[in-house]
Design an enzyme around this catalytic site. Structure first.
Site, PDB file in Angstrom:
ATOM      1  CD  GLU A 191      -2.997  -0.982   0.211  1.00 37.46           C
ATOM      2  OE1 GLU A 191      -2.927  -0.023  -0.578  1.00 37.46           O
ATOM      3  OE2 GLU A 191      -3.848  -1.879   0.177  1.00 37.46           O
ATOM      4  NE  ARG A 195      -3.701   2.700  -0.747  1.00 38.86           N
ATOM      5  CZ  ARG A 195      -4.951   2.755  -0.307  1.00 38.86           C
ATOM      6  NH1 ARG A 195      -5.606   3.809   0.124  1.00 38.86           N
ATOM      7  NH2 ARG A 195      -5.516   1.610  -0.376  1.00 38.86           N
ATOM      8  CG  ASP A 323      -5.827  -6.786  -7.830  1.00 39.55           C
ATOM      9  OD1 ASP A 323      -4.774  -7.090  -7.238  1.00 39.55           O
ATOM     10  OD2 ASP A 323      -6.709  -6.120  -6.954  1.00 39.55           O
ATOM     11  CD  GLU A 457     -10.935  -1.130  -8.291  1.00 39.42           C
ATOM     12  OE1 GLU A 457     -11.920  -0.766  -7.960  1.00 39.42           O
ATOM     13  OE2 GLU A 457      -9.875  -1.162  -7.340  1.00 39.42           O
TER      14      GLU A 457
HETATM   15  C1  DMJ Z   1      -6.489   1.051  -4.805  1.00 35.29           C
HETATM   16  O1  DMJ Z   1      -5.700   1.072  -3.628  1.00 35.29           O
HETATM   17  C2  DMJ Z   1      -5.907   0.460  -5.824  1.00 35.29           C
HETATM   18  O2  DMJ Z   1      -6.485   0.558  -7.080  1.00 35.29           O
HETATM   19  C3  DMJ Z   1      -5.455  -1.020  -5.714  1.00 35.29           C
HETATM   20  O3  DMJ Z   1      -4.861  -1.430  -6.998  1.00 35.29           O
HETATM   21  C4  DMJ Z   1      -6.434  -1.833  -5.408  1.00 35.29           C
HETATM   22  N1  DMJ Z   1      -7.133  -1.428  -4.270  1.00 35.29           N
HETATM   23  C5  DMJ Z   1      -7.594   0.117  -4.237  1.00 35.29           C
HETATM   24  C6  DMJ Z   1      -8.838   0.590  -4.948  1.00 35.29           C
HETATM   25  O4  DMJ Z   1      -9.792  -0.354  -4.969  1.00 35.29           O
END
Ligand code: DMJ
Length: 556
Positions: A191, A195, A323, A457
């Protein structure tokens, strides 16, 4: 006698008012209350770009000089100029004609999205400044980084939407923080990478302001503590003690998405600084992951043993924990401008298997199933809705080098995103459940996890498909989603998610940092001209932070 006392009383009162007035003038920098310019008078003659401050006679002003020593005006001038450049046509931009044709409505919609951004930002500033995320209902906040996460995650959105005052305020915050500060949070490396590091890198590239590169390097240096003997980093890291560990619920395992979503930021940090250390760490991870032999070539179970010897589960998914690994294989190839064949090979293997083993069409609905212990589960998380954009981007960048395949990919991407949009339309709120079950025979959509977390998404995929096709249906779908967000998630003090998309009055109390970083950014871009972050020049990290494609690069 009485006369003397009265005289003394008058003198004291006048004296008192003079002192109070002087104090007010001093503390608010001389700002008059009817003055429309919010900048205190003392600050107005600061010239941002040549470090000149007329009144340099005290320490406070020295500090101001340091804070504003970069050329904010010309940063915003550049952002504006970029937007006015000649449109470039090509497979990654087909919107020139339709954007102009619908210019008025596009501008109106982009402004409405900007208004939502302002509402989200202003309330964050008012009720949660310096904390990670706003809790709008409680007028409070939530911390899990202890670093003002929302500020860092929002920097580039503020730039793209030309919110200059807000950006200046955010920059000052960034300047004031120490990444390895004294706090006790065990921060997720994944994260923090997408971020914080992603946010600093993109802001640096958009502004050329060295502050953001310094912060990116500080963050990258802290991350190095998460790497010990294993090829994979520890899941969480205490940025102060520099101790890494695994989440107690993950039983000593890590996940595919957590270790497989570091490449873009780590490579870019190395390329930008010339220091190979992060690239080396990323290479070890990549070699370990791509060395796994599985029944579905290129697809890897989501649970991983940290020493790289195998798997902790038998779940194959393009949803949570899997993902963005697949997303980054494609994006690494794009980042190196299609010059590194190994990423092409890894992505093509993975995407072929995704379409072969996970893609499903059931009575008009098209979605990705999960494969658990060899069995198909017809459940799709909202997170998996990024994949339609990924398949489309693969076609737009011609990674398969085959026209027919590209046409097929675009068709599949269209039907996949349409079903994601239908998961929104399937509920009374018009907002999508966080995961849905599909009836394998009738295709009927039923909520599995009924919450809506303001996730990006579906809108991300709509944005990519719109830029690649110029088909305004994607804008229309995006707009209905935005209207539902405004109707059910906008509250007096920001935006919240829903606990249940069938009963929109049941709200949660969190304005997720990705709402401003991603959801609103992609919405804004959906109604912007193609010169705003052109896909031929930028690749978005998985948190929607745009990183410039390395055009001149040939070999590693
Ligand atoms: C975000 O932090 C990013 O898009 C990540 O790839 C997946 N989860 C969240 C949003 O849903």
């Amino acid at each position: 006698m009485i006369k003397n006392v009265l005289f003394l009383y008058k003198v004291c009162t006048v004296f008192f008012f003079i002192i109070v007035s002087l104090c007010i003038l001093k503390f608010d920098g001389g700002k008059h209350y009817n003055d429309p310019d919010p900048t205190p008078i003392n600050w107005r003659n600061i010239v941002y770009n040549n470090k000149t401050i007329e009144n340099e006679n005290n320490i406070k002003e020295e500090k101001i000089k340091l804070k504003l020593s970069i050329d904010i005006d010309s940063i915003f001038e550049n952002i504006k100029n970029e937007k006015q450049k000649q449109d470039v046509d090509g497979p990654l931009n087909r919107i020139n004609y339709v954007y102009r044709k619908n210019e008025r409505i596009n501008i109106e919609r982009a402004e409405k999205v900007k208004d939502a951004m302002k509402h989200a930002w202003d309330n964050y500033v008012k009720y949660a400044w310096g904390q990670d995320e706003l809790r709008p209902m409680a007028s409070s906040y939530h911390n899990w980084f202890g670093l003002g996460l929302t500020i860092i995650d929002s920097l580039d959105t503020l730039l793209i939407m030309e919110m200059k005052d807000e950006f200046i305020q955010a920059r000052e915050w960034v300047e004031s923080i120490n990444i390895d500060q004294d706090n006790d949070y065990d921060i997720s490396v994944f994260e923090a990478n997408i971020r914080l590091l992603g946010g600093f890198l993109s802001t640096y590239h958009l502004t050329n302001d060295s502050l953001f590169l310094d912060k990116a390097i500080e963050t990258g240096n802290v991350f190095l503590n998460a790497f010990e003997d294993d090829p994979f980093p520890k899941q969480v890291l205490n940025f102060f003690t520099k101790k890494g560990k695994y989440n107690y619920w993950s039983q000593g395992c890590t996940s595919l998405a957590e270790v497989g979503t570091l490449f873009l930021e780590f490579y870019d940090l190395s390329e930008t600084t010339g220091n190979p250390i992060w690239k080396e760490k990323a290479d070890i991870i990549l070699d370990t992951l791509t060395g796994f032999q599985t029944k579905m070539t290129g697809l890897i179970p989501t649970g991983l043993i940290p020493d790289g010897t195998g798997f902790c589960d038998q779940r194959i998914s393009v949803g949570s924990s899997g993902d963005s690994y697949y997303e980054y294989l494609l994006k690494m190839w794009i980042y190196y401008d299609g010059k590194q064949d190994k990423f092409k090979q890894y992505y093509m293997q993975a995407s072929d298997s995704i379409l072969r083993f996970l893609y499903k069409r059931s009575n008009g609905n098209t979605y990705f199933v999960e494969n658990i212990k060899g069995k198909t589960i017809d459940t799709q998380e909202h997170l998996a809705c990024f994949a339609s954009g990924m398949i489309a981007l693969g076609a737009g960048t011609n990674i398969a080098n085959d026209k027919n395949s590209n046409q097929l990919y675009m068709k599949l991407a269209h039907s996949l995103v349409k079903t994601c949009v239908d998961t929104y339309y399937s509920t009374p709120s018009g907002l999508a459940p966080d995961s849905v079950d599909f009836d394998p025979v009738t295709g009927e959509i039923k909520p599995n996890n009924p919450s809506f977390f303001l996730r990006p998404e579906t809108i991300e995929s709509l944005f990519i498909l719109y830029r690649l096709t110029g088909n305004t249906i994607y804008q229309e779908w995006g707009w209905t989603i935005f209207e539902s967000i405004n109707q059910h998630c906008r509250v007096d003090r920001g935006f919240v998610g829903l606990r249940n998309t069938s009963t929109p009055e049941l709200k949660d109390d969190l304005q997720q940092s990705f709402f401003m970083a991603e959801t609103l950014k992609y919405l804004y871009l959906l109604y912007s001209d193609s010169n705003v972050i052109p896909l031929s020049q930028y690749v978005f990290n998985t948190e929607a932070h745009p990183i410039p494609i390395r055009k001149a690069h040939t070999s590693r």
